[in-house]
Design a protein around this motif. Structure first.
Motif, PDB file in Angstrom:
ATOM      1  N   ALA A 134       0.825  -1.210   0.000  1.00  0.00           N
ATOM      2  CA  ALA A 134       0.000   0.000   0.000  1.00  0.00           C
ATOM      3  C   ALA A 134       0.858   1.259   0.000  1.00  0.00           C
ATOM      4  N   SER A 135       2.096   1.129   0.444  1.00  0.00           N
ATOM      5  CA  SER A 135       3.002   2.277   0.475  1.00  0.00           C
ATOM      6  C   SER A 135       3.632   2.583  -0.890  1.00  0.00           C
ATOM      7  N   ALA A 136       3.394   1.733  -1.877  1.00  0.00           N
ATOM      8  CA  ALA A 136       3.956   1.979  -3.212  1.00  0.00           C
ATOM      9  C   ALA A 136       3.425   3.297  -3.767  1.00  0.00           C
ATOM     10  N   THR A 137       4.274   4.001  -4.475  1.00  0.00           N
ATOM     11  CA  THR A 137       3.893   5.247  -5.121  1.00  0.00           C
ATOM     12  C   THR A 137       3.193   4.927  -6.432  1.00  0.00           C
ATOM     13  N   VAL A 138       1.993   5.471  -6.609  1.00  0.00           N
ATOM     14  CA  VAL A 138       1.264   5.307  -7.863  1.00  0.00           C
ATOM     15  C   VAL A 138       1.486   6.579  -8.673  1.00  0.00           C
ATOM     16  N   MET A 139       1.806   6.386  -9.952  1.00  0.00           N
ATOM     17  CA  MET A 139       2.132   7.521 -10.806  1.00  0.00           C
ATOM     18  C   MET A 139       1.342   7.435 -12.103  1.00  0.00           C
TER      19      MET A 139
END
Length: 146
Positions: A134-139
Motif C-alpha cells: 500500500a506504500s507503493a507510489t502510484v504515478m
C-alpha cells in the motif's frame, strides 16, 4: 544514442522471470492474457532488459521495467520506457506503481497521484490490489518522455 528493439515475449519466459526476480520486481502474475511483455535488445543483439504493460479497461499499467545489471548506467532505462510507451494506444492513460524508482519516472513525465484518483480497473490489478505494498507510489504519465 543507443537504441533498443522490443520483441514480444510470453510472461512465462524464464529469462524475463529471472531478470525481474533478480531486481526484486514481482513475478507472481506474469502469465495472464491482459499483459504484454517485451525483451529489449541493443544494436549488437544483446538482451539489455525487459518491460511490460497491462491493459486495464481503457487504461494501461506500465510494469516490469528492468535493465539488466551489466547494461545499467547508459540511459537504457529511459529508452526502454519510451519504446514501451510507443507501443500503447495514444488514448490510454498510463499508470505505474513503484517502491523505489519514483524519481526516475518523474524525469520521464510521470507524476505521483493519490490512489483515490486512480481508475477502478487499474486499482483492481493484482499489482495494485495485492502484490505491491500500500506504500507503493502510484504515478500517472502527464507528458511524453523526452
Amino acid at each position: 544514442m543507443t537504441s533498443v528493439t522490443l520483441t514480444p515475449v510470453q510472461g512465462t519466459d524464464a529469462r524475463l522471470k529471472d531478470a525481474l526476480a533478480a531486481s526484486d520486481l514481482p513475478i507472481e502474475d506474469l502469465d495472464y492474457s491482459d499483459r504484454s511483455f517485451f525483451r529489449a535488445t541493443n544494436d549488437d543483439g544483446d538482451i539489455v532488459g525487459y518491460s511490460g504493460i497491462e491493459v486495464c479497461g481503457g487504461d494501461v499499467l506500465l510494469r516490469s521495467v528492468v535493465v539488466l545489471p551489466e547494461h545499467r548506467g547508459h540511459e537504457l532505462g529511459a529508452i526502454l520506457v519510451r519504446e514501451t510507451l510507443a507501443s500503447i494506444n495514444g488514448n490510454s492513460a498510463i499508470y505505474l506503481a513503484t517502491t523505489s524508482a519514483a524519481s526516475f519516472f518523474e524525469k520521464l513525465g510521470f507524476v505521483t497521484v493519490d490512489r483515490t484518483k486512480v481508475p477502478a480497473d487499474v486499482l483492481a490489478t493484482q499489482q495494485l490490489s495485492s502484490i505491491c505494498p500500500a506504500s507503493a507510489t502510484v504515478m500517472k504519465l502527464t507528458r511524453p518522455p523526452s
